[in-house]
Design a protein around this motif. Structure first.
Motif, PDB file in Angstrom:
ATOM      1  N   VAL A  32       0.837  -1.199   0.000  1.00 47.68           N
ATOM      2  CA  VAL A  32       0.000   0.000   0.000  1.00 47.68           C
ATOM      3  C   VAL A  32       0.873   1.251   0.000  1.00 47.68           C
ATOM      4  O   VAL A  32       0.658   2.178  -0.782  1.00 47.68           O
ATOM      5  N   LEU A  33       1.891   1.268   0.867  1.00 52.02           N
ATOM      6  CA  LEU A  33       2.797   2.419   0.915  1.00 52.02           C
ATOM      7  C   LEU A  33       3.576   2.561  -0.389  1.00 52.02           C
ATOM      8  O   LEU A  33       3.781   3.668  -0.877  1.00 52.02           O
ATOM      9  N   ALA A  34       4.014   1.452  -0.933  1.00 51.88           N
ATOM     10  CA  ALA A  34       4.772   1.518  -2.180  1.00 51.88           C
ATOM     11  C   ALA A  34       3.917   2.090  -3.300  1.00 51.88           C
ATOM     12  O   ALA A  34       4.390   2.885  -4.117  1.00 51.88           O
ATOM     13  N   LYS A  35       2.650   1.704  -3.345  1.00 54.82           N
ATOM     14  CA  LYS A  35       1.766   2.197  -4.397  1.00 54.82           C
ATOM     15  C   LYS A  35       1.377   3.653  -4.163  1.00 54.82           C
ATOM     16  O   LYS A  35       1.421   4.474  -5.071  1.00 54.82           O
ATOM     17  N   ARG A  36       1.011   3.987  -2.934  1.00 54.59           N
ATOM     18  CA  ARG A  36       0.529   5.338  -2.616  1.00 54.59           C
ATOM     19  C   ARG A  36       1.660   6.355  -2.467  1.00 54.59           C
ATOM     20  O   ARG A  36       1.538   7.476  -2.911  1.00 54.59           O
ATOM     21  N   ALA A  37       2.721   5.971  -1.783  1.00 50.65           N
ATOM     22  CA  ALA A  37       3.757   6.942  -1.432  1.00 50.65           C
ATOM     23  C   ALA A  37       5.127   6.603  -1.998  1.00 50.65           C
ATOM     24  O   ALA A  37       6.060   7.361  -1.813  1.00 50.65           O
ATOM     25  N   GLY A  38       5.259   5.473  -2.663  1.00 46.45           N
ATOM     26  CA  GLY A  38       6.566   5.081  -3.176  1.00 46.45           C
ATOM     27  C   GLY A  38       7.551   4.837  -2.053  1.00 46.45           C
ATOM     28  O   GLY A  38       8.734   5.049  -2.197  1.00 46.45           O
ATOM     29  N   LEU A  39       7.041   4.405  -0.906  1.00 49.96           N
ATOM     30  CA  LEU A  39       7.843   4.286   0.297  1.00 49.96           C
ATOM     31  C   LEU A  39       7.662   2.895   0.882  1.00 49.96           C
ATOM     32  O   LEU A  39       6.587   2.321   0.775  1.00 49.96           O
ATOM     33  N   SER A  40       8.693   2.357   1.500  1.00 49.58           N
ATOM     34  CA  SER A  40       8.556   1.058   2.153  1.00 49.58           C
ATOM     35  C   SER A  40       8.740   1.221   3.651  1.00 49.58           C
ATOM     36  O   SER A  40       9.384   2.154   4.113  1.00 49.58           O
ATOM     37  N   MET A  41       8.157   0.315   4.403  1.00 51.59           N
ATOM     38  CA  MET A  41       8.299   0.352   5.856  1.00 51.59           C
ATOM     39  C   MET A  41       9.753   0.147   6.248  1.00 51.59           C
ATOM     40  O   MET A  41      10.184   0.625   7.287  1.00 51.59           O
ATOM     41  N   ALA A  42      10.516  -0.559   5.420  1.00 50.01           N
ATOM     42  CA  ALA A  42      11.931  -0.772   5.737  1.00 50.01           C
ATOM     43  C   ALA A  42      12.656   0.566   5.829  1.00 50.01           C
ATOM     44  O   ALA A  42      13.490   0.770   6.718  1.00 50.01           O
ATOM     45  N   LEU A  43      12.342   1.495   4.922  1.00 47.58           N
ATOM     46  CA  LEU A  43      12.967   2.818   4.963  1.00 47.58           C
ATOM     47  C   LEU A  43      12.511   3.582   6.201  1.00 47.58           C
ATOM     48  O   LEU A  43      13.314   4.223   6.889  1.00 47.58           O
ATOM     49  N   VAL A  44      11.234   3.509   6.522  1.00 51.07           N
ATOM     50  CA  VAL A  44      10.715   4.183   7.714  1.00 51.07           C
ATOM     51  C   VAL A  44      11.368   3.603   8.967  1.00 51.07           C
ATOM     52  O   VAL A  44      11.775   4.343   9.864  1.00 51.07           O
ATOM     53  N   ASP A  45      11.489   2.276   9.035  1.00 45.91           N
ATOM     54  CA  ASP A  45      12.116   1.623  10.184  1.00 45.91           C
ATOM     55  C   ASP A  45      13.593   1.984  10.305  1.00 45.91           C
ATOM     56  O   ASP A  45      14.122   2.079  11.411  1.00 45.91           O
ATOM     57  N   ALA A  46      14.276   2.159   9.175  1.00 40.68           N
ATOM     58  CA  ALA A  46      15.705   2.457   9.185  1.00 40.68           C
ATOM     59  C   ALA A  46      16.001   3.949   9.309  1.00 40.68           C
ATOM     60  O   ALA A  46      17.160   4.345   9.376  1.00 40.68           O
ATOM     61  N   TRP A  47      14.967   4.782   9.343  1.00 41.09           N
ATOM     62  CA  TRP A  47      15.162   6.232   9.394  1.00 41.09           C
ATOM     63  C   TRP A  47      16.089   6.686  10.535  1.00 41.09           C
ATOM     64  O   TRP A  47      16.951   7.534  10.321  1.00 41.09           O
ATOM     65  N   PRO A  48      15.984   6.134  11.760  1.00 39.27           N
ATOM     66  CA  PRO A  48      16.917   6.558  12.811  1.00 39.27           C
ATOM     67  C   PRO A  48      18.381   6.290  12.477  1.00 39.27           C
ATOM     68  O   PRO A  48      19.248   7.090  12.808  1.00 39.27           O
ATOM     69  N   GLU A  49      18.672   5.193  11.789  1.00 38.90           N
ATOM     70  CA  GLU A  49      20.055   4.913  11.400  1.00 38.90           C
ATOM     71  C   GLU A  49      20.491   5.799  10.233  1.00 38.90           C
ATOM     72  O   GLU A  49      21.653   6.165  10.123  1.00 38.90           O
ATOM     73  N   ILE A  50      19.567   6.127   9.355  1.00 38.29           N
ATOM     74  CA  ILE A  50      19.890   6.941   8.183  1.00 38.29           C
ATOM     75  C   ILE A  50      20.096   8.402   8.579  1.00 38.29           C
ATOM     76  O   ILE A  50      21.098   9.009   8.222  1.00 38.29           O
ATOM     77  N   ALA A  51      19.162   8.963   9.324  1.00 37.19           N
ATOM     78  CA  ALA A  51      19.206  10.384   9.658  1.00 37.19           C
ATOM     79  C   ALA A  51      19.917  10.655  10.975  1.00 37.19           C
ATOM     80  O   ALA A  51      20.331  11.785  11.222  1.00 37.19           O
ATOM     81  N   GLY A  52      20.041   9.661  11.812  1.00 37.59           N
ATOM     82  CA  GLY A  52      20.586   9.864  13.146  1.00 37.59           C
ATOM     83  C   GLY A  52      19.446   9.925  14.141  1.00 37.59           C
ATOM     84  O   GLY A  52      18.367  10.438  13.838  1.00 37.59           O
ATOM     85  N   ALA A  53      19.671   9.424  15.333  1.00 37.54           N
ATOM     86  CA  ALA A  53      18.610   9.298  16.330  1.00 37.54           C
ATOM     87  C   ALA A  53      18.006  10.641  16.717  1.00 37.54           C
ATOM     88  O   ALA A  53      16.795  10.764  16.867  1.00 37.54           O
TER      89      ALA A  53
END
Length: 158
Positions: free
Chosen positions: A16-37
């Motif tokens: 649903v996210l991939a279709k609607r927002a082009g986003l995956s939960m994996a990216l949302v879950d990894a956001w703290p490691e990507i952007a910093g806590a």
């Protein structure tokens, strides 16, 4: 075998996210490691805007990651945009994102995960009591027991 609820929810939400927002939960879950806590507490990725392709033979172009952020987090993200784009592309495994677009709004941080202590075995309780009995002061003995219980309860059973 039981599956964790998060895995089941991700299996439902990812398409649903991939279709609607082009986003995956994996990216949302990894956001703290990507952007910093510190930045992740005040921001979250909303969607990826992919460029429209007029023809299927058009070359692939990287998208724009839209991030909601508080005022201070937006400032930090703006200064670290190049590094964040590089980390996202490394996470995705290809040149998926060209830039970050900020949407300034209040973001409430996710509550910390609830930690539950496991019950202690009789052997573990006996070992803690034996160690605590070496102290003469009753208050100190009880404090050592509480400390021992909390430390051992957080460890996985062997």
């Amino acid at each position: 075998m039981a599956k964790p609820a998060a895995r089941l929810v991700n299996a439902v939400l990812d398409p649903v996210l991939a279709k609607r927002a082009g986003l995956s939960m994996a990216l949302v879950d990894a956001w703290p490691e990507i952007a910093g806590a510190r930045i992740a507490d005040c921001s979250c990725p909303l969607k990826i805007n992919w460029p429209r392709r007029t023809h299927e033979d058009d070359p692939f172009e990287p998208g724009v990651l839209v991030v909601a952020a508080d005022a201070m987090a937006a400032l930090h993200i703006q200064h670290q945009a190049g590094e964040i784009v590089s980390r996202i592309n490394a996470f995705m495994g290809f040149q998926a994102i060209a830039r970050v677009k900020l949407v300034q709004k209040t973001v409430t941080p996710a509550p910390p995960p609830e930690r539950r202590a496991r019950p202690l075995t009789d052997a573990e309780k006996g070992r803690i009591d034996a160690l605590a009995n070496d102290f003469d002061d009753e208050d100190l003995r009880e404090a050592v027991r509480r400390l021992g219980r909390s430390v051992i309860a957080e460890r996985p059973r062997h």
